[in-house]
Design an enzyme around this catalytic site. Structure first.
Site, PDB file in Angstrom:
ATOM      1  N   SER A   1       0.852  -1.192   0.000  1.00 12.03           N
ATOM      2  CA  SER A   1       0.000   0.000   0.000  1.00 12.03           C
ATOM      3  C   SER A   1       0.882   1.233   0.000  1.00 12.03           C
ATOM      4  O   SER A   1       1.962   1.229   0.591  1.00 12.03           O
ATOM      5  CB  SER A   1      -0.896   0.045   1.241  1.00 12.03           C
ATOM      6  OG  SER A   1      -1.537   1.314   1.352  1.00 12.03           O
TER       7      SER A   1
ATOM      8  N   TYR B   1      -0.697  -0.501  10.570  1.00 13.89           N
ATOM      9  CA  TYR B   1      -1.057  -0.950   9.222  1.00 13.89           C
ATOM     10  C   TYR B   1       0.009  -0.515   8.217  1.00 13.89           C
ATOM     11  O   TYR B   1       0.492  -1.316   7.424  1.00 13.89           O
ATOM     12  CB  TYR B   1      -2.409  -0.387   8.812  1.00 13.89           C
ATOM     13  CG  TYR B   1      -2.772  -0.663   7.376  1.00 13.89           C
ATOM     14  CD1 TYR B   1      -2.603   0.313   6.388  1.00 13.89           C
ATOM     15  CD2 TYR B   1      -3.265  -1.902   6.989  1.00 13.89           C
ATOM     16  CE1 TYR B   1      -2.918   0.054   5.064  1.00 13.89           C
ATOM     17  CE2 TYR B   1      -3.591  -2.162   5.667  1.00 13.89           C
ATOM     18  CZ  TYR B   1      -3.416  -1.172   4.716  1.00 13.89           C
ATOM     19  OH  TYR B   1      -3.724  -1.431   3.392  1.00 13.89           O
TER      20      TYR B   1
HETATM   21  N1  LIG Z   1      -8.827  -1.040  -0.630  1.00 10.08           N
HETATM   22  C1  LIG Z   1      -7.817  -0.210  -0.458  1.00 10.08           C
HETATM   23  O1  LIG Z   1      -7.992   1.023  -0.357  1.00 10.08           O
HETATM   24  C2  LIG Z   1      -6.428  -0.742  -0.377  1.00 10.08           C
HETATM   25  C3  LIG Z   1      -6.163  -2.090  -0.128  1.00 10.08           C
HETATM   26  N2  LIG Z   1      -4.877  -2.522  -0.035  1.00 10.08           N
HETATM   27  C4  LIG Z   1      -4.567  -3.907   0.251  1.00 10.08           C
HETATM   28  O2  LIG Z   1      -5.188  -4.748  -0.702  1.00 10.08           O
HETATM   29  C5  LIG Z   1      -5.466  -6.025  -0.116  1.00 10.08           C
HETATM   30  C6  LIG Z   1      -6.909  -6.398  -0.360  1.00 10.08           C
HETATM   31  O3  LIG Z   1      -7.694  -5.418   0.282  1.00 10.08           O
HETATM   32  P1  LIG Z   1      -9.216  -5.118  -0.123  1.00 10.08           P
HETATM   33  O4  LIG Z   1      -9.633  -5.976  -1.237  1.00 10.08           O
HETATM   34  O5  LIG Z   1      -9.329  -3.648  -0.239  1.00 10.08           O
HETATM   35  O6  LIG Z   1      -9.935  -5.566   1.218  1.00 10.08           O
HETATM   36  P2  LIG Z   1     -11.346  -6.226   1.490  1.00 10.08           P
HETATM   37  O7  LIG Z   1     -11.607  -6.020   2.943  1.00 10.08           O
HETATM   38  O8  LIG Z   1     -12.332  -5.810   0.478  1.00 10.08           O
HETATM   39  O9  LIG Z   1     -11.039  -7.775   1.245  1.00 10.08           O
HETATM   40  C7  LIG Z   1     -10.150  -8.412   2.102  1.00 10.08           C
HETATM   41  C8  LIG Z   1     -10.110  -9.855   1.739  1.00 10.08           C
HETATM   42  O10 LIG Z   1      -9.267 -10.518   2.664  1.00 10.08           O
HETATM   43  C9  LIG Z   1     -10.003 -11.562   3.297  1.00 10.08           C
HETATM   44  N3  LIG Z   1      -9.608 -11.713   4.683  1.00 10.08           N
HETATM   45  C10 LIG Z   1      -9.740 -10.806   5.683  1.00 10.08           C
HETATM   46  N4  LIG Z   1      -9.333 -11.327   6.850  1.00 10.08           N
HETATM   47  C11 LIG Z   1      -8.943 -12.606   6.576  1.00 10.08           C
HETATM   48  C12 LIG Z   1      -8.438 -13.666   7.352  1.00 10.08           C
HETATM   49  N5  LIG Z   1      -8.263 -13.539   8.675  1.00 10.08           N
HETATM   50  N6  LIG Z   1      -8.129 -14.811   6.742  1.00 10.08           N
HETATM   51  C13 LIG Z   1      -8.318 -14.960   5.418  1.00 10.08           C
HETATM   52  N7  LIG Z   1      -8.787 -13.995   4.614  1.00 10.08           N
HETATM   53  C14 LIG Z   1      -9.110 -12.839   5.206  1.00 10.08           C
HETATM   54  C15 LIG Z   1     -11.466 -11.165   3.173  1.00 10.08           C
HETATM   55  O11 LIG Z   1     -12.279 -12.296   3.112  1.00 10.08           O
HETATM   56  P3  LIG Z   1     -13.078 -12.940   4.350  1.00 10.08           P
HETATM   57  O12 LIG Z   1     -13.645 -11.831   5.190  1.00 10.08           O
HETATM   58  O13 LIG Z   1     -14.086 -13.777   3.646  1.00 10.08           O
HETATM   59  O14 LIG Z   1     -12.056 -13.753   5.104  1.00 10.08           O
HETATM   60  C16 LIG Z   1     -11.474 -10.498   1.816  1.00 10.08           C
HETATM   61  O15 LIG Z   1     -11.605 -11.453   0.805  1.00 10.08           O
HETATM   62  C17 LIG Z   1      -5.109  -5.877   1.372  1.00 10.08           C
HETATM   63  O16 LIG Z   1      -3.840  -6.458   1.620  1.00 10.08           O
HETATM   64  C18 LIG Z   1      -5.060  -4.370   1.594  1.00 10.08           C
HETATM   65  O17 LIG Z   1      -4.184  -3.994   2.640  1.00 10.08           O
HETATM   66  C19 LIG Z   1      -3.801  -1.676  -0.196  1.00 10.08           C
HETATM   67  C20 LIG Z   1      -4.028  -0.348  -0.448  1.00 10.08           C
HETATM   68  C21 LIG Z   1      -5.340   0.201  -0.568  1.00 10.08           C
HETATM   69  N1  LIG Z   2      -6.357  -0.137   2.928  1.00 11.19           N
HETATM   70  C1  LIG Z   2      -6.202   1.285   2.873  1.00 11.19           C
HETATM   71  C2  LIG Z   2      -6.141   1.836   4.239  1.00 11.19           C
HETATM   72  O1  LIG Z   2      -7.032   1.534   5.016  1.00 11.19           O
HETATM   73  C3  LIG Z   2      -4.935   1.680   2.190  1.00 11.19           C
HETATM   74  O2  LIG Z   2      -3.956   0.901   2.262  1.00 11.19           O
HETATM   75  O3  LIG Z   2      -4.946   2.753   1.599  1.00 11.19           O
END
Ligand SMILES: NC(=O)C1=CN([C@@H]2O[C@H](COP(=O)(O)OP(=O)(O)OC[C@H]3O[C@@H](n4cnc5c(N)ncnc54)[C@H](OP(=O)(O)O)[C@@H]3O)[C@@H](O)[C@H]2O)C=CC1
Ligand SMILES: N[C@@H](C=O)C(=O)O
Length: 262
Positions: free
Chosen positions: A140, A153
């Protein structure tokens, strides 16, 4: 047994991971989808089987649970069809540092750091042995931004960047591609899960646009892919300054500015 390229995608039940699943299915890859919500995984898997005629396995796992993590590690070690690991599962931070508990800290680190590292470690030896394979780690831009206020984070995401750079130096000579993808705010559930209204953010990227841009970097075999960074030279300058700092380290003696005047 089919040798069809298979992508194992963590966090595939929604958001960025689910979008990666759509895109790799469109590309003809079989899939292994990992997350906790089996109903959402099953629905996505069936749709992709129907729409894309690819094989899709669902592997329900809580990656903060040691036994579940071990199951996914074993799949990565043992399933020779898997040649792409999308290390995507992650969570953001709810509240400031002082509001964190031992449990919230452990959960954040267990998912964003431990599980990502352990799964890369499970895949890397087999990929290196084969002289092929791809490991994609979701970082990120917050990993560059202590100002953002998500200190733990952001630290987990700085870890992902460093780990990816290190793995690339170690694994690219063995034929393994490593990519760190650094999104900025992207419209997914992560915000709501962290107790933040995504609609309060000034700019948010659509998740399809994020993943499609990340895949452009993937196809180019780019190490660090930062879709929201419109001035690419900013990254090259930052990493160049980092390497310049290292070149100015003189380990034998402290710098004059730290030496007591006689
Ligand atoms: N969205 C954003 O603004 C940004 C996201 N990111 C990164 O991108 C990645 C994906 O994020 P994003 O799609 O936005 O997040 P979401 O919350 O939309 O999705 C997260 C996913 O991870 C799974 N997950 C969460 N906890 C667990 C767990 N304990 N075990 C297994 N799976 C888990 C969830 O599924 P379930 O609940 O079914 O387990 C879900 O499929 C992350 O690493 C995030 O840090 C980075 C920068 C920006
Ligand atoms: N997942 C977002 C923060 O909450 C990000 O990485 O920008």
């Amino acid at each position: 047994m089919t040798t069809q390229s298979t992508a194992l995608i963590t966090g595939a039940s929604t958001g960025i991971g689910a979008t990666y699943a759509e895109r790799f299915a469109q590309r003809g890859h079989d899939l292994v989808l990992v997350a906790r919500d089996k109903a959402r995984l099953d629905a996505l898997a069936q749709r992709l089987r129907d729409e894309r005629q690819v094989a899709v396995d669902v592997l329900q796992a809580d990656l903060t649970n040691q036994a579940d993590l071990a199951t996914v590690e074993a799949r990565l070690r043992d399933d020779a069809r898997i040649d792409i690991l999308i290390n995507n599962a992650g969570m953001a931070q709810s509240g400031g540092f002082e509001q964190q508990t031992a449990e919230s800290i452990d959960r954040l680190i267990a998912l964003n750091i431990t599980s990502l590292t352990r799964l890369a470690a499970a895949a890397a030896p087999r990929f290196a042995q084969a002289g092929a394979g791809s490991i994609v780690n979701l970082g990120s831009v917050v990993g560059f931004a202590p100002e953002f206020g998500m200190s733990i984070y952001g630290a987990t995401k700085a870890f992902v960047l460093f780990l990816s750079q290190g793995l690339s130096l170690e694994l690219v000579p063995k034929g393994v591609y490593v990519q760190a993808v650094l999104p900025a705010a992207t419209r997914t559930e992560i915000w709501e899960r962290a107790g933040i209204d995504v609609n309060t953010l000034t700019e948010v990227m659509d998740v399809d646009e994020l993943v499609d841009a990340a895949l452009v970097g993937f196809d180019r075999r780019e190490l660090i892919t930062i879709p929201p960074l419109h001035v690419a030279e900013r990254w090259t300058a930052l990493d160049g300054a980092r390497q310049g700092l290292l070149a100015d380290i003189r380990q034998a003696h402290a710098a004059d500015r730290y030496r007591q005047q006689a």
